[in-house]
Design a protein around this motif. Structure first.
Motif, PDB file in Angstrom:
ATOM      1  N   PRO A 130      12.771   8.048  -2.359  1.00 59.40           N
ATOM      2  CA  PRO A 130      12.475   7.376   0.152  1.00 59.40           C
ATOM      3  C   PRO A 130      13.979   7.141  -0.049  1.00 59.40           C
ATOM      4  O   PRO A 130      14.286   7.314   1.826  1.00 59.40           O
ATOM      5  N   PHE A 131      15.387   6.984  -1.105  1.00 61.53           N
ATOM      6  CA  PHE A 131      17.063   7.264   0.212  1.00 61.53           C
ATOM      7  C   PHE A 131      16.778   8.935   0.141  1.00 61.53           C
ATOM      8  O   PHE A 131      18.010   8.458   0.739  1.00 61.53           O
ATOM      9  N   GLU A 132      16.683   9.444  -0.262  1.00 58.97           N
ATOM     10  CA  GLU A 132      16.548  11.093   0.186  1.00 58.97           C
ATOM     11  C   GLU A 132      16.040  11.285   1.248  1.00 58.97           C
ATOM     12  O   GLU A 132      16.129  12.516   2.375  1.00 58.97           O
ATOM     13  N   LEU A 133      15.289  10.407   2.011  1.00 60.41           N
ATOM     14  CA  LEU A 133      14.251  10.817   3.799  1.00 60.41           C
ATOM     15  C   LEU A 133      14.371  10.493   4.899  1.00 60.41           C
ATOM     16  O   LEU A 133      15.814   9.200   4.275  1.00 60.41           O
ATOM     17  N   SER A 134      15.133  10.780   5.794  1.00 61.99           N
ATOM     18  CA  SER A 134      15.397  10.416   6.715  1.00 61.99           C
ATOM     19  C   SER A 134      14.725   8.828   7.363  1.00 61.99           C
ATOM     20  O   SER A 134      13.838   8.815   6.527  1.00 61.99           O
ATOM     21  N   GLY A 135      15.300   8.386   7.845  1.00 63.18           N
ATOM     22  CA  GLY A 135      14.223   7.140   8.498  1.00 63.18           C
ATOM     23  C   GLY A 135      12.306   7.371   9.368  1.00 63.18           C
ATOM     24  O   GLY A 135      12.285   7.036   9.000  1.00 63.18           O
ATOM     25  N   GLY A 136      12.873   8.314   9.926  1.00 62.02           N
ATOM     26  CA  GLY A 136      11.965   9.004  10.575  1.00 62.02           C
ATOM     27  C   GLY A 136      10.841   9.568  10.066  1.00 62.02           C
ATOM     28  O   GLY A 136       9.855   8.667   9.522  1.00 62.02           O
ATOM     29  N   MET A 137      11.157   9.925   8.621  1.00 56.86           N
ATOM     30  CA  MET A 137      10.834  10.298   7.631  1.00 56.86           C
ATOM     31  C   MET A 137       9.069   9.091   7.005  1.00 56.86           C
ATOM     32  O   MET A 137       8.570   9.409   6.337  1.00 56.86           O
ATOM     33  N   ARG A 138      10.349   8.530   6.484  1.00 61.31           N
ATOM     34  CA  ARG A 138      10.413   7.302   5.452  1.00 61.31           C
ATOM     35  C   ARG A 138       8.325   6.590   6.134  1.00 61.31           C
ATOM     36  O   ARG A 138       8.061   6.057   5.121  1.00 61.31           O
ATOM     37  N   GLN A 139       9.300   6.148   7.159  1.00 62.84           N
ATOM     38  CA  GLN A 139       8.413   6.012   8.606  1.00 62.84           C
ATOM     39  C   GLN A 139       7.311   6.437   8.032  1.00 62.84           C
ATOM     40  O   GLN A 139       5.862   5.283   8.157  1.00 62.84           O
ATOM     41  N   ARG A 140       7.041   7.824   8.617  1.00 68.31           N
ATOM     42  CA  ARG A 140       5.462   8.349   8.615  1.00 68.31           C
ATOM     43  C   ARG A 140       5.401   8.340   7.755  1.00 68.31           C
ATOM     44  O   ARG A 140       3.775   8.265   7.394  1.00 68.31           O
ATOM     45  N   ALA A 141       5.953   8.100   6.125  1.00 62.68           N
ATOM     46  CA  ALA A 141       5.096   8.199   4.753  1.00 62.68           C
ATOM     47  C   ALA A 141       4.517   6.707   5.047  1.00 62.68           C
ATOM     48  O   ALA A 141       3.496   7.094   4.184  1.00 62.68           O
ATOM     49  N   MET A 142       5.553   5.477   5.167  1.00 62.48           N
ATOM     50  CA  MET A 142       4.320   4.207   5.279  1.00 62.48           C
ATOM     51  C   MET A 142       3.056   4.528   6.452  1.00 62.48           C
ATOM     52  O   MET A 142       1.955   4.119   5.745  1.00 62.48           O
ATOM     53  N   ILE A 143       4.259   5.235   7.196  1.00 61.53           N
ATOM     54  CA  ILE A 143       2.076   5.190   8.108  1.00 61.53           C
ATOM     55  C   ILE A 143       0.852   6.188   7.077  1.00 61.53           C
ATOM     56  O   ILE A 143      -0.025   4.987   7.633  1.00 61.53           O
ATOM     57  N   ALA A 144       1.508   7.431   6.388  1.00 60.47           N
ATOM     58  CA  ALA A 144       0.687   8.106   5.573  1.00 60.47           C
ATOM     59  C   ALA A 144      -0.021   7.109   4.499  1.00 60.47           C
ATOM     60  O   ALA A 144      -1.457   6.485   4.639  1.00 60.47           O
ATOM     61  N   MET A 145       0.500   6.081   3.680  1.00 61.71           N
ATOM     62  CA  MET A 145       0.540   5.583   2.680  1.00 61.71           C
ATOM     63  C   MET A 145      -0.752   4.339   3.257  1.00 61.71           C
ATOM     64  O   MET A 145      -1.639   3.584   3.063  1.00 61.71           O
ATOM     65  N   ALA A 146      -0.833   4.018   4.796  1.00 63.82           N
ATOM     66  CA  ALA A 146      -1.604   2.857   4.769  1.00 63.82           C
ATOM     67  C   ALA A 146      -2.455   3.698   5.475  1.00 63.82           C
ATOM     68  O   ALA A 146      -3.853   3.084   5.368  1.00 63.82           O
ATOM     69  N   LEU A 147      -2.308   4.699   6.190  1.00 64.80           N
ATOM     70  CA  LEU A 147      -3.892   5.820   6.927  1.00 64.80           C
ATOM     71  C   LEU A 147      -4.730   5.661   5.369  1.00 64.80           C
ATOM     72  O   LEU A 147      -6.017   6.222   5.342  1.00 64.80           O
ATOM     73  N   ALA A 148      -4.343   6.118   4.286  1.00 72.09           N
ATOM     74  CA  ALA A 148      -5.111   6.888   3.092  1.00 72.09           C
ATOM     75  C   ALA A 148      -6.260   6.257   2.676  1.00 72.09           C
ATOM     76  O   ALA A 148      -7.215   6.173   2.191  1.00 72.09           O
ATOM     77  N   ARG A 149      -5.801   4.645   3.087  1.00 73.98           N
ATOM     78  CA  ARG A 149      -7.098   3.628   3.030  1.00 73.98           C
ATOM     79  C   ARG A 149      -8.296   3.752   3.295  1.00 73.98           C
ATOM     80  O   ARG A 149      -8.860   2.970   4.059  1.00 73.98           O
ATOM     81  N   ARG A 150      -8.309   4.562   4.772  1.00 76.40           N
ATOM     82  CA  ARG A 150      -9.145   4.423   5.856  1.00 76.40           C
ATOM     83  C   ARG A 150      -9.350   3.146   6.513  1.00 76.40           C
ATOM     84  O   ARG A 150     -10.386   2.567   6.300  1.00 76.40           O
ATOM     85  N   PRO A 151      -8.316   2.665   6.887  1.00 79.37           N
ATOM     86  CA  PRO A 151      -8.690   1.287   7.287  1.00 79.37           C
ATOM     87  C   PRO A 151      -9.726   1.360   8.006  1.00 79.37           C
ATOM     88  O   PRO A 151      -9.297   1.518   9.602  1.00 79.37           O
ATOM     89  N   SER A 152     -10.157  -0.205   9.159  1.00 75.59           N
ATOM     90  CA  SER A 152     -10.884  -1.128  10.048  1.00 75.59           C
ATOM     91  C   SER A 152      -9.765  -1.053  10.784  1.00 75.59           C
ATOM     92  O   SER A 152      -9.650  -1.194  12.079  1.00 75.59           O
ATOM     93  N   VAL A 153      -8.792  -2.132   9.709  1.00 77.75           N
ATOM     94  CA  VAL A 153      -7.769  -2.779  10.833  1.00 77.75           C
ATOM     95  C   VAL A 153      -6.546  -2.178  10.522  1.00 77.75           C
ATOM     96  O   VAL A 153      -5.857  -2.129   9.138  1.00 77.75           O
ATOM     97  N   PHE A 154      -5.758  -1.426  11.146  1.00 78.80           N
ATOM     98  CA  PHE A 154      -4.192  -1.970  11.092  1.00 78.80           C
ATOM     99  C   PHE A 154      -3.376  -2.060  11.327  1.00 78.80           C
ATOM    100  O   PHE A 154      -3.249  -2.541  13.228  1.00 78.80           O
ATOM    101  N   VAL A 155      -2.464  -2.487  10.789  1.00 78.62           N
ATOM    102  CA  VAL A 155      -1.768  -3.556  11.412  1.00 78.62           C
ATOM    103  C   VAL A 155       0.059  -3.382  11.430  1.00 78.62           C
ATOM    104  O   VAL A 155       0.559  -2.605  10.626  1.00 78.62           O
ATOM    105  N   ALA A 156       0.312  -2.454  12.284  1.00 79.19           N
ATOM    106  CA  ALA A 156       2.089  -2.303  12.569  1.00 79.19           C
ATOM    107  C   ALA A 156       2.725  -3.005  13.018  1.00 79.19           C
ATOM    108  O   ALA A 156       3.101  -3.540  14.121  1.00 79.19           O
TER     109      ALA A 156
END
Lengths: 392, 344, 370
Positions: C201-227
């Motif tokens: 994680p520390f090797e990525l920029s802030g925006g890229m980390r945020q996208r990675a976190m969004i990807a981790m959330a997306l991967a569950r194919r959720p019905s509710v997404f809390v940001a």
């Protein structure tokens, strides 16, 4: 105000317990100890009654104080200002957290109990009893049959026809190889150890902290030099270094203390220096310099009070460590005199006969364990509570 | 800077530290005014004044201290560490040391294994059930270990497992020595358990193990408390971190959260501590060796201290200091591999 | 269905009813949530707006079941697909989090595990749903080409259980998961996914980390997404990118999103509806345009006035007098009354409830009735 009363009350209660127990012991033991107070010989019986009464009064008084303190807390407090009020509020929070932890409370009770005991020990037991037969200062002699006894019927066989001791004294914990009552010796030994630990810990902490503060604050060459020196000390395990010093310095109590002191100050240097470095990184040091504060003032009035907590924790934990190391040194044979009542020393005298007279090792060691455990409980609890990341 | 630059820098520093250590010990052992005379280990009461003067001359004790130090430095570069006193039959100091060192190593390794095996789970449980009963219990166990006098615990173990078990007719553990069957097996590494395994001699190995348990446990008991407390503290800190919240929010099982996410972070300080512990154990086992009559280097050093044998003491302290400094270095380097954020 | 239709049909995915949560601290009981009412409809983005300390994050944590130990839920219900989430066991909540509820948090630097690679942290989410992976692997074998994550999104939640008897090995499942990781990173517009997966994680920029976190959330194919404040810790340009990404994703995934933010402009940009929160209550909720054009609650009105207008020059900035209430001794009745210029007597006594003032626009204020 209420807090002070409550603390005072607790301390009084504990002292009261000690007094009561001592009184009861004096009464029940029929020990034949006599005190001389104002040129009047007082027997243990009378002394015991006095102690008992004083103890009970203190118990009741201490309990009363805590209740009064509780009532006083209901009164509204005056709002206070200033930095000392902030520190006081912080302290109260700390004490509140400590109170929630039963182990720490138990540990501190025991610790205070032993401190009280060490202050009163010479009143409870006659110190002359420690000097055994054959030593030139004292002509007192113990009956031969009293060596290594516990209870009345077990004794190491010194030869044919030895008669068991049937005298008036009760040995609750047995006797040692000179025939001295072990319980009394342990009571006499506690102040030796506790006093020792206090002196060494306080001196080592003060000395180490000041040097560490200097090194951290001044920086540069001074810091490097200090660090290298402490590195050398760190490269030794504590016991080895203490041994070497002790062997070289000779076997009196002050020199042994010096030996331990030399072993124990490096951790404080490192600790304090680390604290100073992290405090310097915070903005307020620069701000204070900008306001024109002198170096000494910054150091002593601001930085050191803010960094004092880990030092306190380390000192409390070291207390137990010093007691253990000191008694270990004694055990290995560095004591000034073999008859000195000291927990490690007492254990050493039983070393050869461990299987036949195990009480000589068991009880002094157990006492040592309890004292060290009490202080370590307090120190450990303090560390938990004072860790800034774990607060609240 | 790169890792190897860092290591080299530290090694050079180590040489200086060792020099400092040796100078300190040299001064204490030979030059200190109130200490034991440096020629004391070599003389016995029957010697005449000329004999004593001869001893002094052979060993160079008649020279000023710094000349002695210089000679000593020169000698050790040739591998000559001087001779021990009468108490060790005057053999070369390094030979005496090396013949007993493996026993100490065996004891320390066993103790470290026990320490980690017991202390680590204790610390983890303490952290997970913070301020509940298991925490208090393991806290007491840990702190008791920390507060026990080393001489006392060894004795209690011997008392119970050897003496009382024998009296009560139970199978008992031996109370002293490293092995009951000396000389039955070729001495390869000098450590009874290993030698027995290498020789394939099972009864010998079992006997060596039986001798090893009590002293190793005695040593381990004292240090496992410390490890448990450190593990607990660092686990607690880790469990409060935000990434643990995220891991939980992903729907991972709690066990996975702990093992995969928390432990790896929390164990970093524990690993570094264990390394330092090992080194300290090597040097500080002397009381346990004394109590259990374990033929290691620690109890030899005790005798050396009492005799004032400077040669042996120098060997001993230098080796131990070198081990400790090296352990520090190894631990610092290991840090780099454990925590990807660290760069030197 | 149109949003307006949904509101009429009462087709909500998540409903929070009168939620009360307290925190037990040394200084006293913090009454963080004081009866929160909230509805979340299908496929909408709900902006939860409020100042720091008003309880937005606490609401989110309660929905997810991630409250810390010193928190006590003292009342209310949270209905997700008809079931009260608060009554579920910890294990059930965990399963829910693994499959239906996903979160992205504020600061990706502290929320990503520093000693684990991105791949490890992403793949473990996929490995939670081995059934899906197995199906995907089988599909790949059957159709001969790789399944993309977007395809997975369109598969219905309740797939037929392992009816097929084709065996899929563990290695194939792992490979599928890895492939999906690469694919999902592409979906969140991360360049060179394969390299990123191998990084820390520390090797990525802030925006890229945020996208990675969004990807981790997306991967569950959720019905509710809390940001939860996902744009707060990044600078404005990255903020814009992330919001853009959220909008794109919203069209692709079949989820409802709760967008927690204290920044009204972010809410204006992306939310369909806005819920304004103050002092542990929802004080106003309605469609975004409606709220901005016609704020009804005094607090909302003052918030709008406080936003400086870029077009018109202004001499002084208007701010709301007073400070955020401390939640240990919150004001009685309506918690805004100490700062409200229109405060009446009954505002002090009892808290007003949310009522529908204009169509689809609810407000909790005695000025508007109640």
């Amino acid at each position: 105000m209420g807090l002070l009363m409550k603390l005072g009350g607790i301390v009084t209660v504990l002292f009261g317990i000690v007094f009561t127990l001592a009184g009861a012991y004096g009464l029940a033991g029929g020990t034949g100890i006599t005190f001389t107070i104002n040129e009047r010989v007082v027997s243990a019986q009378e002394g015991g009654i006095v102690f008992l009464i004083v103890g009970i009064i203190m118990l009741l008084g201490g309990i009363a104080m805590t209740y009064v303190a509780r009532a006083a807390r209901l009164m509204p407090e005056r709002p206070e200002r200033g930095e000392w009020a902030a520190r006081w509020a912080d302290l109260k929070y700390t004490l509140h957290l400590l109170r929630k932890n039963p182990l720490v409370m138990a540990g501190s009770m025991i610790a205070i109990f032993f401190v009280a005991l060490s202050l009163l020990a010479n009143l409870i037991v006659d110190p002359n009893l420690a000097v055994p037969t054959g030593y030139p200062e004292f002509e007192h002699s113990y009956p031969f049959q009293r060596k290594f006894m516990w209870p009345k019927h077990s004794v190491i066989n010194w030869g044919p026809g030895v008669r068991l001791y049937e005298g008036p004294e009760q040995f609750y914990l047995g006797t040692d190889n000179w025939g001295r009552d072990l319980l009394k010796m342990i009571i006499l030994a506690i102040p030796v150890d506790v006093e020792n630990a206090v002196i060494v810990t306080v001196l080592a902490a003060t000395f180490g902290t000041l040097i560490g503060a200097l090194a951290g604050y001044v920086g540069g060459v001074v810091e490097e030099a200090v660090l290298r020196i402490t590195d050398i000390f760190f490269a030794f395990p504590a016991l080895v270094l203490a041994l070497v010093f002790a062997a070289m310095f000779g076997r009196t109590l002050p020199t042994l203390r010096l030996a331990l002191l030399l072993v124990w100050w490096p951790p404080y240097v490192r600790l304090m220096r680390g604290q100073i470095l992290s405090e310097k990184q915070k903005g307020y040091v620069e701000a204070l310099r900008g306001l024109g504060a002198g170096h000494l003032r910054i150091l002593f009035r601001h930085i050191i009070p803010n960094s004092i907590y880990p030092i306190l924790v380390q000192a409390t934990l070291d207390f137990g460590g010093v007691i253990l190391t000191f008694s270990a040194l004694m055990f290995l044979g560095f004591s000034p005199s073999p008859s000195l009542p000291e927990l490690g020393n007492l254990a050493a005298s039983g070393y050869e006969h461990i299987f036949e007279a195990p009480w000589l090792i068991i009880f002094p060691g157990l006492t040592m364990l309890i004292i060290a455990l009490a202080f370590n409980l307090v120190g450990d609890g303090l560390r938990d509570v004072l860790d800034p990341k774990l607060r609240r | 800077m790169k890792i190897y630059e860092y290591v080299i820098r530290r090694l050079i520093l180590m040489v200086f530290v060792l020099l400092g250590v040796s100078a300190l010990v040299f001064y204490l052992a030979r030059g200190f005014p109130t200490g034991i005379a440096p020629w004391a280990p070599y003389i016995h009461p029957k010697m005449t004044a000329e004999d004593i003067a001869e001893v002094k001359r052979i060993h160079g004790f008649d020279q000023p201290l710094h000349i002695q130090y210089f000679y000593w430095l020169r000698d050790i570069l040739h591998g000559d560490w001087g001779r021990t006193g009468i108490w060790a039959q005057g053999r070369p100091a390094n030979e005496v040391f090396l013949s007993h060192f493996p026993y100490t190593v065996e004891l320390s390794v066993a103790a470290i294994i026990l320490t980690v095996a017991i202390g680590l789970p204790l610390g983890i449980i303490s952290a997970l059930k913070n301020n509940k009963l298991p925490d208090h219990v393991s806290r007491i166990i840990a702190l008791t270990g920390y507060s026990t006098p080393s001489y006392w615990f060894g004795f209690i173990l011997q008392l119970v497992f050897f003496y009382y078990f024998t009296i009560w007719g139970l199978p008992h553990l031996p109370s002293s020595g490293a092995s009951g069957m000396e000389g039955m097996v070729a001495r390869v590494t000098g450590m009874p358990v290993l030698d027995g395994l290498l020789a394939g001699n099972l009864p010998y190995t079992i006997d060596a193990l039986k001798h090893l348990i009590l002293p190793a446990f005695s040593l381990a008991f004292l240090s496992l408390g410390f490890l448990a407390r450190i593990v607990r503290a660092s686990m607690l800190e880790v469990m409060r971190q935000d990434y643990i919240t995220l891991a939980r929010s992903k729907g991972l099982k709690e066990r996975v959260v702990i093992y995969r996410h928390a432990l790896k972070n929390a164990l970093i300080p524990a690993v570094t501590l264990t390394g330092i512990f090992f080194a300290a154990l090597l040097g500080g086992a002397m009381i346990t060796e004394y109590v259990f009559a374990w033929p290691g280097v620690g109890q030899l050093s005790l005798r050396a201290v009492f005799q004032g044998d400077s040669n042996f003491l120098l060997v001993y302290t230098l080796v131990i200091a070198a081990v400790i400094v090296t352990a520090n270095l190894v631990v610092d380097v290991a840090y780099v591999f454990l925590d990807p954020r660290i760069k030197y | 269905m149109l949003l307006s239709e949904q509101v009429r049909e009462k087709n909500h995915v998540l409903e929070v009813k009168d939620l009360r949560v307290n925190f037990h601290t040394y200084r006293g009981e913090v009454k963080a949530l004081n009866g929160v009412d909230l509805k979340l409809y299908k496929r909408e983005i709900l902006g939860l707006v409020g100042e720091s300390g008003c309880g937005k994050s606490v609401t989110a944590l309660t929905i997810l079941g991630l409250l810390p130990e010193n928190a006590y839920i003292i009342g209310g219900e949270i209905l997700f697909k008809g079931e009260d989430v608060l009554k579920k066991s910890k294990e059930n909540m965990r399963i829910l989090r693994a499959n239906e509820l996903a979160t992205v948090f504020q600061d990706p630097l502290t929320y990503l595990n520093p000693v684990l690679r991105i791949e490890t942290q992403l793949i473990e989410v996929f490995m939670l749903n081995k059934k899906l992976l197995r199906q995907a692997a089988i599909a790949k074998k059957a159709h001969g080409k790789n399944v993309t994550f977007s395809d997975l999104l369109s598969w219905k939640k309740e797939l037929a259980s392992e009816s097929s008897d084709s065996k899929v090995s563990k290695a194939e499942i792992k490979k599928m998961a890895k492939h999906l990781c690469v694919d999902i990173l592409r979906l969140v517009k991360l360049p060179d996914p394969k390299r990123i997966l191998r990084q820390y994680p520390f090797e990525l920029s802030g925006g890229m980390r945020q996208r990675a976190m969004i990807a981790m959330a997306l991967a569950r194919r959720p019905s509710v997404f809390v940001a939860d404040e996902i744009t707060t810790a990044v600078d404005v340009t990255i903020q814009a990118q992330i919001l853009h990404l959220m909008r794109e994703l919203r069209d692709k995934i079949d989820a409802s999103t709760i967008m927690i933010t204290h920044d009204l402009s972010v809410a204006a940009e992306i939310a369909d509806r806005i819920a304004v929160m103050y002092g542990g209550n929802i004080v106003e909720v309605g469609p975004t345009v409606e709220i901005f054009r016609n704020p009804l609650h005094p607090y909302t009105t003052m918030l709008m006035k406080a936003i400086p207008n870029v077009k018109k020059p202004v001499e002084t900035l208007k701010s709301i007098p007073g400070t955020v209430p401390e939640m240990i001794n919150p004001p009685s009745g309506c918690r805004f009354h100490p700062r409200c210029p229109f405060a009446m007597d009954k505002c002090r006594k009892k808290r007003p409830k949310l009522i529908e003032a204009v169509e689809k626009h609810e407000v909790a204020c005695y000025l508007i009735g109640g």
